[in-house]
Design a protein around this motif. Structure first.
Motif, short mmCIF file in Angstrom:
data_model
loop_
_atom_site.label_atom_id
_atom_site.label_comp_id
_atom_site.label_asym_id
_atom_site.label_seq_id
_atom_site.Cartn_x
_atom_site.Cartn_y
_atom_site.Cartn_z
N SER A 47 7.29 14.24 -8.58
CA SER A 47 6.06 13.94 -8.70
C SER A 47 5.32 13.96 -10.16
O SER A 47 4.41 14.34 -10.29
CB SER A 47 6.10 15.66 -8.42
N GLU A 235 -4.22 -1.96 -9.79
CA GLU A 235 -3.20 -1.23 -9.52
C GLU A 235 -2.70 -0.02 -10.90
O GLU A 235 -2.09 1.07 -9.72
CB GLU A 235 -1.89 -1.93 -9.96
N GLU A 238 -6.19 2.79 -9.00
CA GLU A 238 -6.09 2.84 -6.96
C GLU A 238 -5.23 3.66 -6.92
O GLU A 238 -3.86 3.46 -7.00
CB GLU A 238 -6.32 1.21 -5.77
N PRO A 239 -4.22 4.15 -5.86
CA PRO A 239 -3.10 4.98 -5.67
C PRO A 239 -1.89 3.98 -5.01
O PRO A 239 -1.66 3.23 -4.53
CB PRO A 239 -3.59 5.86 -3.85
N SER A 240 -0.86 4.42 -6.34
CA SER A 240 0.14 3.43 -5.99
C SER A 240 0.74 3.88 -5.10
O SER A 240 1.74 4.89 -4.93
CB SER A 240 0.58 3.43 -7.23
N PRO A 241 1.50 3.23 -4.07
CA PRO A 241 2.07 3.30 -2.90
C PRO A 241 3.57 3.20 -3.34
O PRO A 241 4.42 4.30 -2.65
CB PRO A 241 2.55 2.09 -1.73
N TYR A 243 4.46 4.54 -5.81
CA TYR A 243 4.40 6.35 -6.58
C TYR A 243 3.60 7.45 -6.09
O TYR A 243 2.99 7.99 -7.07
CB TYR A 243 4.40 6.04 -8.21
N HIS A 244 4.48 7.80 -4.56
CA HIS A 244 3.30 9.06 -3.64
C HIS A 244 1.77 8.85 -4.30
O HIS A 244 1.59 10.36 -4.09
CB HIS A 244 3.68 10.03 -4.71
N GLY A 245 1.56 7.28 -4.22
CA GLY A 245 -0.04 7.24 -4.57
C GLY A 245 -0.48 7.90 -5.70
O GLY A 245 -2.01 8.40 -6.07
N LEU A 246 -0.19 8.10 -6.53
CA LEU A 246 -0.18 8.54 -8.23
C LEU A 246 -1.43 7.06 -8.44
O LEU A 246 -1.58 6.48 -8.16
CB LEU A 246 0.68 7.92 -9.06
N VAL A 247 -2.78 7.75 -8.89
CA VAL A 247 -3.48 7.09 -10.21
C VAL A 247 -3.50 6.95 -11.56
O VAL A 247 -3.66 7.52 -11.76
CB VAL A 247 -5.00 7.11 -9.66
#
Ligand SMILES: *Cc1c(COP(=O)(O)O)cnc(C)c1O
Length: 425
Positions: A47, A235, A238-241, A243-247
């Motif tokens: 994480s 990319e 916005e939250p990255s699908p 990588y666990h929604g990492l911005v």
């Protein structure tokens, strides 16, 4: 380390001797994976709550030393090493771009990169406009609403055109896109593109940085200067699908790009460097500065000698007074102009092909930047698939012979070319 000079960083940056068992040489960590303390530790690593080694496709302690050293030598904030220069270019572009995006690139690129941009990337929906880089405004004029990167080589291979990086970087800034510079031919010992406005620097480590012709490798170095939150790169904001929604931009700030290269680029495209190759490349990197000085001295002396030969019709080396790039070369490459020179001989295609076949010390092969001298006649070999217009725009004329001048004795190199010239009569 950052306030130390180039030669010192080339030998020491990134290597904490104490943390590496007192090893004076950088050790090879030939391990695929790393033991977690417990599952919570693993969860933290995945994480990004904690940094550490997970799997060698993503990170490795030997590669990490090479990455820190390259970042120090180019003046970047961080770097990621890849399986080859081509792997580095692909990984950088696939992290940045998606179908529908557009690149503006110099038309004097390495043949492999030219093919990637003109044939393979279009199959993924990524298109390129090639421009004549000798006028920086050509870059701005080619910008489209979907342009997302500028790509050039600081010293074109094999055209040997020295680019006005400062002027092109201003065009990139106006277009609000990252300026990517392949610095393979100059090497960081002769030129640091980040000082002239590059946002991302690429290297084929295969060439001068390794220098011994023993290992392929590539690198992506991030200057940390590009604003990913300018609206063109969702990319990163916005939250990255993936990588666990990492911005990325929020979590990593200026390191957003290079972090995404590692945790998504290496993970998904897999162009990682073998730690054994990293070790080989580090051996070469340690002596880069002295080698580039000698390569440049030998190449300049040989270029001048060739200019005086009756068989020779023209010589192109950016350090020559006769070069149309001499002024830019004085500005960007004052400490040497690297080892590549090109020339033509009376008799054109057939004579040039014969010379490449007849030299004994100069090896006929498709590589540059080796300590040993190399020769090739591109029109009959590496560039035979390009049509006449493409050969012209990439600077590869039918009579062009390319030398990569090695570190042998200069008189022996002259004698080798002289005996090849003698076979022309
Ligand atoms: C060789 C080269 C590459 C490709 O590097 P590989 O390590 O062979 O994949 C890219 N750019 C330039 C300028 C090169 O000379």
């Amino acid at each position: 380390m950052s306030d130390q000079k180039f030669a010192t960083n080339a030998l020491h940056a990134g290597h904490d001797v104490t943390a590496n068992g007192g090893t004076r040489a950088v050790p090879i960590y030939q391990s695929t994976a790393y033991v977690f303390n417990d599952s919570d530790h693993a969860a933290n690593l995945f994480s990004l709550a904690e940094f550490g080694n997970i799997y060698t496709r993503i990170n490795n302690p030997t590669n990490d030393i090479l990455e820190q050293r390259l970042a120090a030598l180019e003046g970047g904030i961080a770097s990621v090493v890849c399986s080859s220069g081509t792997g580095a270019i692909n990984t950088a572009l696939l992290v940045l771009l998606k179908a529908g995006d557009h690149i503006v690139a110099s038309n004097s690129l390495y043949g492999g990169t030219y093919n990637l941009f003109s044939v393979t990337l279009p199959r993924l929906g990524i298109t390129t406009t090639f421009v004549d880089p000798s006028d920086a405004s050509n870059f701005g004029k080619a910008v489209q609403e979907n342009t997302r990167a500028f790509f050039v080589e600081s010293l074109g291979n094999p055209k040997l055109d020295v680019l006005d990086l400062k002027a092109i970087s201003k065009e990139a800034q106006a277009a609000e896109v990252p300026f990517i510079v392949d610095n393979t031919v100059a090497s960081p010992a002769l030129l640091n593109p980040i000082e002239h406005g590059a946002n991302i620097v690429i290297h084929s480590l295969t060439k001068y940085i390794n220098g011994n012709g023993t290992a392929l490798g590539g690198a992506i170095i991030d200057a940390g200067t590009f604003n990913w939150a300018n609206g063109k790169f969702p990319e990163f904001t916005e939250p990255s699908p993936g990588y666990h929604g990492l911005v990325y931009h929020d979590a990593l700030g200026p390191a957003a790009f290079i972090a995404k290269v590692r945790i998504e680029g290496l993970r998904d495209h897999g162009a990682c460097l073998s730690p054994f190759n990293a070790f080989q490349i580090i051996q070469g990197l340690e002596t880069l500065e002295v080698r580039m000085k000698k390569h440049s001295e030998n190449a300049l002396a040989l270029a001048k000698w060739l200019e005086g030969r009756d068989e020779v019709t023209w010589v192109n080396y950016p350090g020559l007074d006769s070069s149309k790039y001499k002024q830019l070369s004085d500005e960007y490459l004052p400490n040497g102009q690297s080892s590549i020179l090109t020339f033509g001989v009376n008799g054109g295609f057939e004579s040039s092909k014969k010379i490449a076949d007849e030299t004994k010390i100069f090896s006929l092969l498709a590589n540059i930047g080796d300590t040993k001298s190399l020769i090739i006649h591109p029109a009959s070999t590496t560039h035979q698939q390009l049509d006449d217009a493409q050969q012209e725009s990439t600077g590869v004329t039918k009579d062009l012979i390319r030398l990569s001048v090695g570190l042998e004795n200069l008189e022996d190199l002259k004698a080798d070319l002289e005996s090849a010239f003698a076979t022309l009569d």
